[in-house]
Design a protein around this motif. Structure first.
Motif, short mmCIF file in Angstrom:
data_model
loop_
_atom_site.label_atom_id
_atom_site.label_comp_id
_atom_site.label_asym_id
_atom_site.label_seq_id
_atom_site.Cartn_x
_atom_site.Cartn_y
_atom_site.Cartn_z
N LEU A 150 0.77 -1.35 0.07
CA LEU A 150 0.05 -0.09 0.18
C LEU A 150 0.76 1.32 -0.02
O LEU A 150 1.36 1.58 1.11
N GLY A 151 1.32 1.95 -1.08
CA GLY A 151 1.92 2.94 -1.26
C GLY A 151 1.20 4.25 -1.18
O GLY A 151 0.18 4.52 -1.75
N ILE A 247 8.60 3.57 -2.43
CA ILE A 247 7.51 2.55 -2.92
C ILE A 247 8.06 1.67 -3.84
O ILE A 247 7.78 0.53 -3.94
N ASP A 248 8.75 2.32 -4.82
CA ASP A 248 9.05 1.65 -5.98
C ASP A 248 10.17 0.54 -5.48
O ASP A 248 9.79 -0.72 -6.06
N LEU A 249 10.85 0.56 -4.66
CA LEU A 249 12.04 -0.50 -4.13
C LEU A 249 11.12 -1.45 -3.44
O LEU A 249 11.48 -2.91 -3.57
N LEU A 250 10.20 -1.06 -2.60
CA LEU A 250 9.42 -2.33 -1.94
C LEU A 250 8.66 -2.99 -2.85
O LEU A 250 8.28 -4.26 -2.62
N MET A 251 7.77 -2.53 -3.66
CA MET A 251 7.20 -3.06 -4.62
C MET A 251 7.94 -4.07 -5.31
O MET A 251 7.39 -5.24 -5.67
N GLY A 271 3.97 13.33 -6.51
CA GLY A 271 5.32 12.73 -7.06
C GLY A 271 4.79 11.38 -8.04
O GLY A 271 3.85 11.12 -8.12
N ASP A 272 6.08 10.55 -8.23
CA ASP A 272 5.84 9.59 -9.14
C ASP A 272 6.33 8.48 -8.48
O ASP A 272 6.72 7.16 -9.16
N ASP A 273 6.72 8.16 -7.03
CA ASP A 273 7.05 7.10 -6.52
C ASP A 273 5.97 5.95 -6.62
O ASP A 273 4.88 6.28 -6.44
N GLY A 274 6.64 4.93 -7.15
CA GLY A 274 5.51 3.75 -7.26
C GLY A 274 5.51 3.44 -8.84
O GLY A 274 4.94 2.20 -8.93
N ALA A 275 5.60 4.32 -9.77
CA ALA A 275 5.30 4.12 -11.09
C ALA A 275 6.47 3.03 -11.58
O ALA A 275 5.79 2.06 -12.51
N GLN A 276 7.66 3.02 -11.32
CA GLN A 276 8.43 2.00 -11.72
C GLN A 276 8.11 0.63 -11.07
O GLN A 276 8.29 -0.47 -11.84
N ASP A 303 -1.85 9.00 -10.55
CA ASP A 303 -2.07 9.28 -12.06
C ASP A 303 -0.65 8.78 -12.61
O ASP A 303 -0.82 8.05 -13.77
N TYR A 304 0.36 8.86 -12.12
CA TYR A 304 1.81 8.37 -12.75
C TYR A 304 1.61 6.77 -12.82
O TYR A 304 2.12 6.10 -13.83
N ALA A 305 1.00 6.20 -11.89
CA ALA A 305 1.01 4.68 -11.82
C ALA A 305 0.05 4.41 -13.08
O ALA A 305 0.16 3.48 -13.77
N ARG A 306 -1.20 5.03 -13.19
CA ARG A 306 -2.02 4.72 -14.35
C ARG A 306 -1.41 5.00 -15.67
O ARG A 306 -1.74 4.17 -16.64
#
Length: 342
Positions: A150-151, A247-251, A271-276, A303-306
Protein backbone atom coordinates in the motif's frame (compact mmCIF):
# COMPACT_ATOMS: atom_id res chain seq x y z
CA UNK A 1 -36.43 23.52 6.61
CA UNK A 2 -33.14 21.63 7.02
CA UNK A 3 -29.97 23.45 5.88
CA UNK A 4 -28.19 22.16 2.79
CA UNK A 5 -24.99 20.15 3.14
CA UNK A 6 -22.97 23.05 1.76
CA UNK A 7 -24.37 25.37 4.42
CA UNK A 8 -22.90 23.04 7.06
CA UNK A 9 -19.38 23.22 5.61
CA UNK A 10 -17.05 25.58 7.50
CA UNK A 11 -13.66 25.82 5.77
CA UNK A 12 -10.26 26.99 6.98
CA UNK A 13 -7.84 27.82 4.13
CA UNK A 14 -4.09 27.37 4.55
CA UNK A 15 -1.75 28.89 1.95
CA UNK A 16 1.45 30.95 2.05
CA UNK A 17 0.23 33.38 -0.62
CA UNK A 18 -2.24 35.93 0.73
CA UNK A 19 -3.48 36.63 -2.81
CA UNK A 20 -4.22 32.95 -3.39
CA UNK A 21 -6.01 32.71 -0.05
CA UNK A 22 -8.27 35.61 -0.92
CA UNK A 23 -9.07 34.26 -4.39
CA UNK A 24 -9.79 30.81 -2.99
CA UNK A 25 -12.02 32.33 -0.30
CA UNK A 26 -14.07 34.21 -2.90
CA UNK A 27 -14.49 31.14 -5.10
CA UNK A 28 -15.54 28.84 -2.26
CA UNK A 29 -17.96 31.40 -0.85
CA UNK A 30 -19.51 31.75 -4.31
CA UNK A 31 -20.13 28.00 -4.14
CA UNK A 32 -22.08 28.43 -0.89
CA UNK A 33 -19.38 27.31 1.55
CA UNK A 34 -18.55 29.22 4.73
CA UNK A 35 -14.88 30.23 5.04
CA UNK A 36 -14.22 30.84 8.73
CA UNK A 37 -10.46 31.48 8.60
CA UNK A 38 -7.40 31.63 6.38
CA UNK A 39 -3.73 31.70 7.20
CA UNK A 40 -0.20 30.65 6.23
CA UNK A 41 0.92 27.05 5.77
CA UNK A 42 2.39 26.91 9.26
CA UNK A 43 1.65 24.61 12.18
CA UNK A 44 0.38 27.30 14.62
CA UNK A 45 -2.44 28.10 12.20
CA UNK A 46 -2.97 24.58 10.86
CA UNK A 47 -3.32 22.88 14.22
CA UNK A 48 -5.68 25.52 15.65
CA UNK A 49 -8.13 25.62 12.73
CA UNK A 50 -10.75 23.91 14.89
CA UNK A 51 -10.78 26.90 17.23
CA UNK A 52 -12.39 28.84 14.39
CA UNK A 53 -15.14 26.17 14.35
CA UNK A 54 -13.93 24.87 10.99
CA UNK A 55 -14.93 21.30 10.10
CA UNK A 56 -12.63 20.89 7.08
CA UNK A 57 -9.19 22.21 6.16
CA UNK A 58 -8.25 23.24 2.59
CA UNK A 59 -4.47 23.33 1.98
CA UNK A 60 -3.04 25.13 -1.06
CA UNK A 61 0.43 23.84 -1.99
CA UNK A 62 2.87 25.92 -4.03
CA UNK A 63 6.22 25.40 -5.77
CA UNK A 64 8.00 25.25 -2.40
CA UNK A 65 6.24 21.99 -1.56
CA UNK A 66 9.44 20.08 -0.72
CA UNK A 67 10.39 22.77 1.81
CA UNK A 68 6.91 22.44 3.35
CA UNK A 69 7.03 18.63 3.50
CA UNK A 70 8.08 18.49 7.16
CA UNK A 71 5.25 20.82 8.16
CA UNK A 72 2.78 18.71 6.22
CA UNK A 73 4.01 15.50 7.85
CA UNK A 74 3.40 17.00 11.28
CA UNK A 75 0.04 18.31 10.14
CA UNK A 76 -1.10 14.88 8.99
CA UNK A 77 -0.29 13.48 12.43
CA UNK A 78 -1.51 16.32 14.65
CA UNK A 79 -4.57 17.80 12.97
CA UNK A 80 -7.91 16.12 13.61
CA UNK A 81 -9.84 17.85 10.82
CA UNK A 82 -10.38 16.19 7.43
CA UNK A 83 -8.11 17.84 4.85
CA UNK A 84 -8.15 18.52 1.12
CA UNK A 85 -4.90 19.38 -0.65
CA UNK A 86 -4.61 21.36 -3.88
CA UNK A 87 -1.47 21.58 -6.04
CA UNK A 88 -2.03 25.22 -6.98
CA UNK A 89 -4.77 26.13 -9.46
CA UNK A 90 -3.41 29.67 -9.67
CA UNK A 91 0.10 28.85 -10.73
CA UNK A 92 -0.94 29.73 -14.29
CA UNK A 93 -3.45 32.21 -15.61
CA UNK A 94 -6.86 30.58 -15.67
CA UNK A 95 -10.01 31.63 -17.46
CA UNK A 96 -13.02 32.54 -15.36
CA UNK A 97 -14.99 29.54 -16.61
CA UNK A 98 -12.12 27.21 -15.67
CA UNK A 99 -11.97 28.66 -12.16
CA UNK A 100 -15.73 28.27 -11.76
CA UNK A 101 -15.55 24.57 -12.69
CA UNK A 102 -12.58 24.12 -10.39
CA UNK A 103 -14.49 25.82 -7.57
CA UNK A 104 -17.46 23.52 -8.08
CA UNK A 105 -15.29 20.38 -7.96
CA UNK A 106 -13.43 21.56 -4.87
CA UNK A 107 -16.62 22.56 -3.06
CA UNK A 108 -18.10 19.12 -3.75
CA UNK A 109 -15.00 17.41 -2.32
CA UNK A 110 -14.94 19.68 0.74
CA UNK A 111 -18.64 19.06 1.34
CA UNK A 112 -18.16 15.32 1.16
CA UNK A 113 -15.19 15.45 3.55
CA UNK A 114 -16.95 17.68 6.05
CA UNK A 115 -20.23 15.77 6.14
CA UNK A 116 -18.99 12.18 6.16
CA UNK A 117 -16.42 10.30 8.22
CA UNK A 118 -15.06 6.73 7.88
CA UNK A 119 -16.11 4.11 10.48
CA UNK A 120 -13.78 3.78 13.45
CA UNK A 121 -13.02 0.62 15.37
CA UNK A 122 -13.64 1.29 19.07
CA UNK A 123 -11.58 0.12 22.02
CA UNK A 124 -13.88 -2.90 22.32
CA UNK A 125 -13.23 -3.90 18.71
CA UNK A 126 -16.74 -2.97 17.52
CA UNK A 127 -17.27 -0.84 14.43
CA UNK A 128 -19.76 1.88 13.63
CA UNK A 129 -20.69 -0.10 10.52
CA UNK A 130 -20.40 -3.89 10.45
CA UNK A 131 -17.36 -5.44 8.79
CA UNK A 132 -18.74 -8.08 6.47
CA UNK A 133 -17.63 -11.68 6.81
CA UNK A 134 -16.67 -13.51 3.65
CA UNK A 135 -16.15 -16.92 5.23
CA UNK A 136 -12.37 -17.13 5.38
CA UNK A 137 -11.32 -19.68 7.97
CA UNK A 138 -8.95 -19.14 10.88
CA UNK A 139 -6.51 -21.68 9.41
CA UNK A 140 -6.08 -19.54 6.30
CA UNK A 141 -4.98 -16.52 8.35
CA UNK A 142 -1.54 -17.98 9.05
CA UNK A 143 -0.38 -18.77 5.52
CA UNK A 144 1.88 -15.91 4.33
CA UNK A 145 1.09 -16.33 0.65
CA UNK A 146 -0.56 -13.15 -0.63
CA UNK A 147 1.17 -9.82 0.09
CA UNK A 148 0.15 -6.38 -1.17
CA UNK A 149 2.01 -3.08 -0.94
CA UNK A 150 0.00 0.00 0.00
CA UNK A 151 1.90 3.04 -1.29
CA UNK A 152 0.93 6.52 -0.14
CA UNK A 153 2.19 10.05 0.43
CA UNK A 154 0.30 13.32 0.95
CA UNK A 155 -3.30 12.48 1.81
CA UNK A 156 -2.34 8.85 2.27
CA UNK A 157 -3.16 8.43 5.98
CA UNK A 158 -6.80 9.35 5.41
CA UNK A 159 -7.07 7.10 2.35
CA UNK A 160 -5.47 4.20 4.22
CA UNK A 161 -7.86 4.59 7.12
CA UNK A 162 -10.83 4.49 4.75
CA UNK A 163 -9.43 1.44 2.96
CA UNK A 164 -8.56 -0.55 6.08
CA UNK A 165 -11.92 0.21 7.70
CA UNK A 166 -13.57 -1.83 4.95
CA UNK A 167 -11.21 -4.84 5.15
CA UNK A 168 -12.58 -7.88 7.06
CA UNK A 169 -10.40 -9.09 9.92
CA UNK A 170 -10.19 -12.61 8.49
CA UNK A 171 -9.02 -11.69 4.98
CA UNK A 172 -6.11 -14.00 3.97
CA UNK A 173 -3.61 -11.29 3.04
CA UNK A 174 -0.74 -9.25 4.51
CA UNK A 175 -0.17 -5.57 3.77
CA UNK A 176 3.08 -3.64 3.80
CA UNK A 177 2.54 0.12 3.96
CA UNK A 178 5.06 2.47 2.35
CA UNK A 179 3.91 5.90 3.54
CA UNK A 180 6.19 8.88 2.99
CA UNK A 181 6.57 9.96 6.60
CA UNK A 182 9.41 10.75 8.98
CA UNK A 183 10.64 8.17 11.47
CA UNK A 184 9.59 10.42 14.37
CA UNK A 185 5.96 9.88 13.41
CA UNK A 186 6.01 6.13 12.79
CA UNK A 187 4.78 5.17 16.26
CA UNK A 188 1.89 7.62 16.17
CA UNK A 189 1.00 6.67 12.59
CA UNK A 190 0.96 2.98 13.60
CA UNK A 191 -1.35 3.67 16.55
CA UNK A 192 -3.70 5.68 14.36
CA UNK A 193 -3.99 2.96 11.71
CA UNK A 194 -4.61 0.28 14.35
CA UNK A 195 -7.85 2.04 15.33
CA UNK A 196 -9.29 1.34 11.89
CA UNK A 197 -8.48 -2.34 11.38
CA UNK A 198 -8.69 -5.75 13.03
CA UNK A 199 -5.29 -6.64 11.53
CA UNK A 200 -2.20 -6.25 13.70
CA UNK A 201 -0.23 -3.10 12.83
CA UNK A 202 3.46 -2.72 13.61
CA UNK A 203 6.83 -1.44 12.47
CA UNK A 204 8.82 -4.66 11.87
CA UNK A 205 12.34 -5.55 12.94
CA UNK A 206 14.76 -7.93 11.22
CA UNK A 207 13.68 -11.52 11.71
CA UNK A 208 9.96 -10.68 11.79
CA UNK A 209 7.83 -13.54 10.39
CA UNK A 210 5.34 -12.21 7.88
CA UNK A 211 1.82 -13.64 8.22
CA UNK A 212 -1.68 -12.91 7.01
CA UNK A 213 -3.78 -10.37 8.94
CA UNK A 214 -0.69 -8.23 9.46
CA UNK A 215 0.00 -4.65 8.39
CA UNK A 216 3.69 -3.79 8.46
CA UNK A 217 4.82 -0.17 8.24
CA UNK A 218 8.03 0.19 6.22
CA UNK A 219 10.48 2.47 8.06
CA UNK A 220 12.31 5.19 6.16
CA UNK A 221 15.98 4.84 5.15
CA UNK A 222 15.81 1.04 5.33
CA UNK A 223 15.64 -1.68 2.66
CA UNK A 224 13.24 -4.50 3.38
CA UNK A 225 13.60 -8.01 1.91
CA UNK A 226 12.34 -11.57 2.59
CA UNK A 227 13.90 -15.00 2.87
CA UNK A 228 12.27 -18.24 1.68
CA UNK A 229 10.39 -18.59 4.98
CA UNK A 230 8.96 -15.04 4.74
CA UNK A 231 11.22 -13.71 7.50
CA UNK A 232 12.10 -10.05 7.03
CA UNK A 233 15.52 -8.49 6.78
CA UNK A 234 15.94 -4.76 7.38
CA UNK A 235 19.18 -3.07 6.38
CA UNK A 236 20.10 0.63 6.20
CA UNK A 237 19.51 2.01 2.72
CA UNK A 238 22.68 2.18 0.66
CA UNK A 239 21.33 4.31 -2.18
CA UNK A 240 20.00 7.81 -1.67
CA UNK A 241 16.42 7.44 -2.89
CA UNK A 242 14.38 10.52 -3.71
CA UNK A 243 11.52 9.24 -1.55
CA UNK A 244 11.76 7.32 1.70
CA UNK A 245 10.54 4.74 2.26
CA UNK A 246 10.79 3.99 -1.46
CA UNK A 247 7.50 2.58 -2.79
CA UNK A 248 9.29 1.56 -6.00
CA UNK A 249 11.89 -0.47 -4.14
CA UNK A 250 9.39 -2.16 -1.83
CA UNK A 251 7.12 -3.13 -4.74
CA UNK A 252 10.06 -4.70 -6.55
CA UNK A 253 11.14 -6.66 -3.46
CA UNK A 254 7.60 -7.95 -2.82
CA UNK A 255 7.11 -8.80 -6.49
CA UNK A 256 10.40 -10.67 -6.66
CA UNK A 257 9.48 -12.79 -3.63
CA UNK A 258 5.74 -13.40 -4.19
CA UNK A 259 5.36 -13.14 -7.99
CA UNK A 260 1.71 -13.41 -9.15
CA UNK A 261 0.57 -13.47 -5.50
CA UNK A 262 1.91 -9.93 -5.02
CA UNK A 263 -0.17 -6.82 -5.50
CA UNK A 264 -0.10 -3.10 -4.87
CA UNK A 265 -2.43 -0.15 -4.47
CA UNK A 266 -1.14 3.38 -5.05
CA UNK A 267 -3.04 5.88 -2.92
CA UNK A 268 -3.09 9.68 -2.71
CA UNK A 269 0.27 11.41 -2.96
CA UNK A 270 2.46 13.88 -4.80
CA UNK A 271 5.26 12.72 -7.08
CA UNK A 272 5.92 9.61 -9.15
CA UNK A 273 7.12 7.11 -6.53
CA UNK A 274 5.59 3.72 -7.32
CA UNK A 275 5.46 4.10 -11.11
CA UNK A 276 8.56 1.97 -11.73
CA UNK A 277 7.37 -0.57 -9.18
CA UNK A 278 4.04 -0.82 -11.01
CA UNK A 279 5.80 -1.81 -14.22
CA UNK A 280 7.97 -4.40 -12.46
CA UNK A 281 5.12 -5.93 -10.45
CA UNK A 282 2.82 -6.07 -13.47
CA UNK A 283 5.53 -7.72 -15.60
CA UNK A 284 5.86 -10.45 -12.94
CA UNK A 285 2.14 -11.23 -13.03
CA UNK A 286 1.11 -9.18 -10.00
CA UNK A 287 -1.99 -7.01 -9.60
CA UNK A 288 -1.79 -3.20 -9.56
CA UNK A 289 -4.63 -0.91 -8.51
CA UNK A 290 -4.83 2.80 -7.73
CA UNK A 291 -7.04 5.25 -5.91
CA UNK A 292 -9.19 7.23 -8.35
CA UNK A 293 -8.27 10.88 -8.85
CA UNK A 294 -11.63 12.22 -7.66
CA UNK A 295 -11.20 10.79 -4.15
CA UNK A 296 -7.52 11.75 -3.77
CA UNK A 297 -6.27 14.80 -1.93
CA UNK A 298 -3.31 14.76 -4.34
CA UNK A 299 -3.64 12.48 -7.37
CA UNK A 300 -0.09 12.71 -8.80
CA UNK A 301 1.11 9.30 -7.62
CA UNK A 302 -1.99 7.36 -8.78
CA UNK A 303 -1.94 9.30 -12.05
CA UNK A 304 1.69 8.35 -12.71
CA UNK A 305 0.83 4.75 -11.85
CA UNK A 306 -2.08 4.74 -14.32
CA UNK A 307 0.16 6.23 -17.01
CA UNK A 308 2.30 3.05 -16.92
CA UNK A 309 -0.64 0.97 -18.20
CA UNK A 310 -0.20 -1.48 -15.31
CA UNK A 311 -3.21 -0.35 -13.26
CA UNK A 312 -6.22 -2.60 -13.85
CA UNK A 313 -8.67 -0.99 -11.40
CA UNK A 314 -9.18 2.50 -9.94
CA UNK A 315 -11.72 3.48 -7.30
CA UNK A 316 -12.19 5.26 -3.94
CA UNK A 317 -10.56 3.51 -0.95
CA UNK A 318 -13.72 1.76 0.26
CA UNK A 319 -14.46 0.33 -3.18
CA UNK A 320 -10.85 -0.82 -3.55
CA UNK A 321 -11.29 -2.76 -0.31
CA UNK A 322 -14.58 -4.32 -1.43
CA UNK A 323 -13.05 -5.35 -4.75
CA UNK A 324 -10.09 -6.95 -2.97
CA UNK A 325 -12.47 -9.00 -0.83
CA UNK A 326 -14.22 -10.17 -4.00
CA UNK A 327 -10.90 -10.96 -5.70
CA UNK A 328 -9.70 -13.12 -2.81
CA UNK A 329 -13.10 -14.78 -2.55
CA UNK A 330 -12.87 -15.81 -6.20
CA UNK A 331 -9.30 -17.03 -5.70
CA UNK A 332 -10.45 -19.14 -2.75
CA UNK A 333 -13.34 -20.65 -4.74
CA UNK A 334 -11.00 -21.40 -7.64
CA UNK A 335 -8.52 -23.16 -5.36
CA UNK A 336 -11.32 -25.23 -3.81
CA UNK A 337 -12.57 -26.32 -7.24
CA UNK A 338 -9.03 -27.22 -8.32
CA UNK A 339 -8.60 -29.30 -5.18
CA UNK A 340 -11.86 -31.15 -5.88
CA UNK A 341 -10.70 -31.93 -9.43
CA UNK A 342 -7.37 -33.26 -8.23
Amino acid sequence: MLPSKKALVRVAIACNSKEMRLRTRRILEQQGLIVVADGPLELPFLTTAESYHANVLFVELDEAYEEQAQVLEKLLEQASLPMLFNEGIFQDKKKRTTLAKWGQRVSEKLTKLATSTPPRITATGETATPINSVGFSVEEEKAPQRVWVLGASTGGPQALRRFLSAIPGTLPIAFIVAQHIGSNFLELFTKQLSKYTRFSVEVPKSGHLLQHQQILIAPEKHDLSFDDNCCLTLLPTVRDYRYSPSIDLLMCKVSKRFGPMAGAIIFSGMGDDGAQGCRYLFANGGTVWAQDAASCEISSMPDYARATGAVSFSAPPEELARNLVKLLGKAKDGASQQGAIN
